[in-house]
Design a protein around this motif. Structure first.
Motif, mmCIF file in Angstrom:
data_model
loop_
_atom_site.group_PDB
_atom_site.id
_atom_site.type_symbol
_atom_site.label_atom_id
_atom_site.label_comp_id
_atom_site.label_asym_id
_atom_site.label_seq_id
_atom_site.Cartn_x
_atom_site.Cartn_y
_atom_site.Cartn_z
ATOM 1 N N LEU A 193 0.855 -1.182 0.000
ATOM 2 C CA LEU A 193 0.000 0.000 0.000
ATOM 3 C C LEU A 193 0.891 1.232 0.000
ATOM 4 N N LYS A 194 0.340 2.327 -0.538
ATOM 5 C CA LYS A 194 1.145 3.542 -0.656
ATOM 6 C C LYS A 194 0.221 4.753 -0.598
ATOM 7 N N THR A 195 0.619 5.762 0.177
ATOM 8 C CA THR A 195 -0.116 7.014 0.185
ATOM 9 C C THR A 195 0.373 7.909 -0.956
ATOM 10 N N ILE A 196 -0.558 8.618 -1.576
ATOM 11 C CA ILE A 196 -0.257 9.493 -2.701
ATOM 12 C C ILE A 196 -0.814 10.870 -2.384
ATOM 13 N N GLU A 197 0.022 11.890 -2.465
ATOM 14 C CA GLU A 197 -0.442 13.249 -2.240
ATOM 15 C C GLU A 197 -1.383 13.663 -3.373
ATOM 16 N N PRO A 198 -2.393 14.456 -3.062
ATOM 17 C CA PRO A 198 -3.376 14.808 -4.099
ATOM 18 C C PRO A 198 -2.814 15.681 -5.210
ATOM 19 N N ILE A 199 -1.652 16.290 -5.018
ATOM 20 C CA ILE A 199 -1.075 17.119 -6.074
ATOM 21 C C ILE A 199 -0.773 16.298 -7.312
ATOM 22 N N TRP A 200 -0.527 14.986 -7.133
ATOM 23 C CA TRP A 200 -0.176 14.119 -8.267
ATOM 24 C C TRP A 200 -1.391 13.436 -8.859
ATOM 25 N N THR A 201 -2.587 13.807 -8.488
ATOM 26 C CA THR A 201 -3.803 13.154 -8.965
ATOM 27 C C THR A 201 -4.789 14.195 -9.457
ATOM 28 N N THR A 202 -5.642 13.782 -10.367
ATOM 29 C CA THR A 202 -6.766 14.587 -10.811
ATOM 30 C C THR A 202 -7.813 13.649 -11.390
ATOM 31 N N PRO A 203 -9.097 13.891 -11.158
ATOM 32 C CA PRO A 203 -10.127 12.976 -11.671
ATOM 33 C C PRO A 203 -10.243 13.057 -13.179
ATOM 34 N N ASN A 204 -10.676 11.962 -13.760
ATOM 35 C CA ASN A 204 -10.809 11.892 -15.206
ATOM 36 C C ASN A 204 -12.269 11.888 -15.626
ATOM 37 N N ALA A 205 -12.972 10.807 -15.365
ATOM 38 C CA ALA A 205 -14.363 10.673 -15.796
ATOM 39 C C ALA A 205 -15.274 10.660 -14.581
ATOM 40 N N TYR A 206 -16.362 11.392 -14.670
ATOM 41 C CA TYR A 206 -17.354 11.396 -13.601
ATOM 42 C C TYR A 206 -18.715 11.699 -14.205
ATOM 43 N N ASN A 207 -19.737 11.265 -13.537
ATOM 44 C CA ASN A 207 -21.102 11.453 -13.998
ATOM 45 C C ASN A 207 -21.614 12.797 -13.522
#
Length: 483
Positions: free
Chosen positions: A231-245
């Protein structure tokens, strides 16, 4: 029944086009030979931010990730896989901006998303970092206890029959994966940035888009035994959502990302366990990167007030006394105001001369006929109360007692912080139930599937109490010889 035909039951019905925004639409130029079909990965690209008028501020605009989070080939507008009505989104954004009042003070009040670089800088200051550290540390300090209450003591096939063996195996697995440290870091990230992620590293899944974009249901068919690598924690700076309803609020995934970009890799939401302590409205979710408001952002006006009060008190303390020189202003002003002028003929030179001889001297010499010297001292009473009130206001937002946050004990006869600490522990217990239990439930389900390929429905999670009862140890008594 009139109008009913038996052959209609066996006639293949033509499929009706679906307008669900989750499904990628077909190519819009099927008859044009030179148009190439859009790949499945490009069809999953989320909608671009709507184009608004120049005078419209961007408080409701979707979050723009830094370069490298989303691959470069997906920056241009493409067929939408999550929202089929960009004009409607633009209309909603324009309407929301028209409904908000006092827009000039928006960012001053800290209501809009400040951005991860600003939040990271705020985390460097102790006044912002300490409350987040206290909550994350207290929430995981006493940790949890596992128990199972199976009346027949007959777990599903594949799970050890002995409850002690099952619980011991789970505890060993939790230590191997550092669940406690990971959850502590996730809580800290969620308080500092508004959202925290834990990524599930499965050994049988490549770390590419074609592997990570596959769903990972927490069932015996979705997770095979021995496939959980870590398991690994990821800071939100390296993420962004792609598809959502964004079509129907009646659906379960309304404004809920179906997959995330993680530094150029598309990851399904089943492989990310997220924590959002302070959620925001659906109108602000795109601008907050589908996270929430961080605790540091909520503390921002109170910390600034405290810092301003602290600096003012420091300036008053450093200059609490002033030397007043009463002299012939008219005569000295006529001779010039240069600092290098003769102290006996220049007003600035005379003032500089009096300041030099007054520092560290017991005697101040002045002209008896034309000058007079006096010292004005600013009263310092009440400054400590002003700073204490600013600190209490700053501690009231996270609900942390002063003795826990700053180490300040109450003054007065029979003063005690026991009641405040108990109330704070109640707040931490509520935080554990609301935000930690969903994460731990998913993690323990994953751990059981990884160990045995099945789950124990009677497994229970109990948060250990934070309050420590100190047992009074009797003082050793010295034995005396009897006469």
């Amino acid at each position: 029944m009139s109008g009913f035909s038996l052959t209609r039951l066996f006639t293949k019905k033509q499929p009706t086009p679906s307008h669900n925004r989750q499904d990628p639409p077909p190519p819009r130029h099927p008859t044009t030979p030179h148009k190439t079909p859009v790949s499945w990965l490009k069809r999953l690209r989320r909608t671009e931010p709507p184009t608004l008028s120049p005078n419209t501020t961007s408080h409701f605009m979707p979050y723009q990730p830094p370069p490298g989070i989303v691959p470069e080939g997906y920056n241009r507008p493409t067929p939408l896989g999550s929202d089929a009505a960009p004009s409607t989104t633009a209309d909603i954004t324009s309407w929301a901006m028209g409904q908000t009042t006092s827009q000039p003070s928006w960012m001053a009040d800290g209501l809009g998303f400040l951005g991860y670089p600003t939040l990271a800088q705020m985390a460097q200051r102790a006044e912002f970092r300490k409350p987040c550290d206290v909550i994350a540390r207290e929430a995981t300090r006493e940790w949890i206890s596992l128990s199972t209450h199976n009346p027949a003591d007959c777990p599903p096939p594949g799970i050890p029959q002995d409850p002690t063996t099952r619980l011991h195996a789970l505890e060993v697995e939790m230590k191997r994966l550092n669940i406690r440290e990971l959850l502590h870091q996730q809580i800290l990230d969620s308080l500092l940035y508004g959202i925290g992620h834990i990524w599930l590293n499965m050994a049988d899944t490549p770390r590419t888009t074609y592997g990570q974009t596959l769903p990972l249901p927490l069932t015996s068919n979705g997770v095979r035994k021995g496939t959980l690598a870590g398991l690994k924690t990821i800071e939100p700076i390296w993420t962004t959502p792609n598809a959502y309803n964004a079509d129907s609020p009646l659906q379960d995934d309304y404004y809920r990302p179906r997959n995330w970009w993680v530094q150029g890799c598309l990851v399904h939401r089943d492989r990310l366990i997220s924590m959002i302590p302070y959620g925001v409205s659906d109108l602000f979710k795109p601008s907050f990167n589908f996270g929430g408001m961080s605790l540091t952002q909520q503390l921002r006006p109170y910390v600034h007030n405290f810092l301003r009060t602290r600096n003012s008190i420091s300036n008053i303390t450093a200059n609490f006394s002033k030397l007043v020189l009463k002299t012939d202003m008219g005569g000295l002003m006529a001779t010039g105001t240069s600092d290098e002028a003769d102290p006996t003929t220049s007003i600035t030179g005379r003032a500089s001369f009096m300041q030099k001889i007054s520092e560290g001297q017991d005697i101040i010499v002045a002209d008896h006929q034309n000058e007079d010297i006096s010292i004005i001292a600013t009263p310092l009473t009440g400054l400590a109360d002003l700073q204490a009130q600013a600190m209490e206001a700053m501690a009231s937002i996270p609900g942390i007692p002063l003795v826990k946050l700053f180490g300040i004990t109450p003054n007065g006869l029979n003063a005690s912080s026991a009641g405040e600490i108990r109330v704070f522990y109640d707040e931490i217990a509520a935080f554990q139930e609301a935000h930690m239990r969903p994460v731990l439930t998913r993690l323990l389900t994953l751990l059981q599937l990884n160990l045995w390929g099945a789950t124990d429905p009677a497994l229970e999670i109990t948060f250990n109490p934070l309050w420590q009862h100190l047992s009074a140890t009797p003082e050793p008594t010295s034995s005396k010889e009897s006469p």
